[in-house]
Motif scaffolding. Structure first.
Motif: not given
Length: 163
Positions: A40-46, A95-100
């Motif tokens: 699951t990840f944040d779809t708005n993350y840079p 998907i950047p790891f920080d968006a996870v």
């Protein structure tokens, strides 16, 4: 000013590194046995890149499954890209790891959940409460400050247990 060890940040980086190592192995050797992942990840993350129609359908977060069919899994130090099938339509994702937000392998009851850190001072809290801009096409959100890091925790996966 007293210096201290930031265990939360160290744990955060270590757990992101664990995800990176697992995905690198899968990219090289495929999924072993019954292993599969819910991510699951944040779809708005840079830096997140996905088709406009997927972003409209999942405006805040999205969960993808790496199991039966995925293609072109490429892992870097910053994140991963993969092509997944959405209703017989292959779509690339970055998907950047920080968006996870969560990484789960229910086959072995393993999971990680990353929470947004509560700001350590008022300025950070104020920034964390503001809506995040997905940024322009090159992943630059236009701000000078990096996104607020997320704390990490190990979670129990009883709900995924096979009975």
């Amino acid at each position: 000013m007293t210096r201290s060890i930031d265990y939360g940040n160290l744990m955060h980086r270590a757990m992101r590194g664990l995800i990176q190592n697992v995905l690198e192995d899968v990219a090289k050797n495929g999924l072993p046995g019954e292993h599969h992942f819910f991510i699951t990840f944040d779809t708005n993350y840079p830096g997140v890149a996905l088709a406009d129609w997927l972003h409209q359908r999942y405006p805040d977060e999205m969960t993808v499954v790496l199991q039966h069919w995925f293609d072109q899994l490429d892992v870097t130090d910053e994140g991963f890209s993969v092509t997944l099938n959405f209703g017989s339509q292959p779509e690339p994702l970055v998907i950047p790891f920080d968006a996870v937000r969560t990484f789960v392998d229910p086959s072995v009851e393993f999971g990680l959940r990353f929470e947004t850190r509560e700001g350590e001072d008022d300025d950070e809290e104020d920034l964390a409460d503001e809506p995040q801009n997905a940024g322009d096409d090159n992943g630059d959100d236009g701000g000078d400050e990096p996104p607020t890091p997320r704390a990490a925790e190990v979670v129990r996966l009883d709900r995924f247990r096979k009975t």
